[in-house]
Design an enzyme around this catalytic site. Sequence first.
Site, PDB file in Angstrom:
ATOM      1  N   GLY A 120       0.444  -1.483  -0.109  1.00 38.42           N
ATOM      2  CA  GLY A 120       0.144  -0.500   0.423  1.00 38.42           C
ATOM      3  C   GLY A 120       0.679   1.015  -0.100  1.00 38.42           C
TER       4      GLY A 120
ATOM      5  CD  GLN B 103       3.894   5.823   2.340  1.00 40.49           C
ATOM      6  OE1 GLN B 103       2.143   5.173   2.050  1.00 40.49           O
ATOM      7  NE2 GLN B 103       3.732   5.395   3.564  1.00 40.49           N
TER       8      GLN B 103
ATOM      9  CB  CYS C 221       4.807   2.471   7.437  1.00 37.63           C
ATOM     10  SG  CYS C 221       4.530   3.640   6.160  1.00 37.63           S
ATOM     11  CG  LEU C 222       6.656   1.149   1.723  1.00 35.82           C
ATOM     12  CD1 LEU C 222       6.228   0.796   0.472  1.00 35.82           C
ATOM     13  CD2 LEU C 222       7.460   0.032   1.455  1.00 35.82           C
TER      14      LEU C 222
ATOM     15  CG  HIS D 261      -0.959   1.375   7.417  1.00 33.18           C
ATOM     16  ND1 HIS D 261      -0.203   1.084   8.466  1.00 33.18           N
ATOM     17  CD2 HIS D 261      -0.315   2.119   6.460  1.00 33.18           C
ATOM     18  CE1 HIS D 261       0.967   1.590   7.978  1.00 33.18           C
ATOM     19  NE2 HIS D 261       0.739   1.992   7.160  1.00 33.18           N
ATOM     20  CD  GLU D 262      -1.335   2.014   2.859  1.00 30.87           C
ATOM     21  OE1 GLU D 262      -0.537   3.548   2.190  1.00 30.87           O
ATOM     22  OE2 GLU D 262       0.140   1.266   3.101  1.00 30.87           O
TER      23      GLU D 262
ATOM     24  CG  HIS E  58       0.261   6.960   5.751  1.00 25.16           C
ATOM     25  ND1 HIS E  58       1.717   7.504   5.973  1.00 25.16           N
ATOM     26  CD2 HIS E  58       0.148   5.640   5.354  1.00 25.16           C
ATOM     27  CE1 HIS E  58       1.834   6.557   6.426  1.00 25.16           C
ATOM     28  NE2 HIS E  58       1.455   5.470   5.806  1.00 25.16           N
TER      29      HIS E  58
HETATM   30 NI    NI Z   1       2.163   3.371   5.660  1.00 19.80          NI
END
Ligand code: NI
Length: 171
Positions: free
Chosen positions: A47, A52, A97-98, A139-140, A143
């Site tokens: 995701g 991000q 998370c990235l 989660h996404e 952001h």
């Molecule tokens: Ni994330």
Amino acid sequence: MSIQRILIYPEDCLKKVAQPIQDFGTDDLKTLVQDLLDSMYDAPGVGLAAPQIGVSLRVAVTDVNWRSEGAEKQHQVWINPEFLWKSEKTEITEEGCLSLPDMYADIERPSALRLRWFDVVGNVFEEDFEGFQAVALQHEFDHLDGKVFIDYVSALKRRMMVKKLKKKYFS
Ligand code: NI
């Protein structure tokens, strides 16, 4: 194909509330979605949200199964997503998370939800989700509100994680 740099927490854009998309079907929006997909698959991740990659707009992409053995890529695009309902029942999942490489924590979230969202050309959808998909979406979409999963851990643990990220990526 345009792979973008994924911001690392606590870079600014990750802490801002993102703006809704007003104009659908534009080349800019299509390019943003393609950049998100290219960057997510390259990372690799399941995701990625626009903040991000430094774009403060309410757009995210997911493909929660593609890294499983034998699975095909099957991405979904979420624009201006809105939760219509969340279950009282919760579940705990280990999240990463990235934007916070090598950081993991057990996070408790509602285990089911109803969502309304738009696609790239402005069609509106409503659907229920549960399990890992529901967790991934929450989660996404955090952001998009300038939140990350470590906002749910203790202040002490959060400070330690941020300190590690700063040391590794910003010193
Ligand atoms: Ni994330």
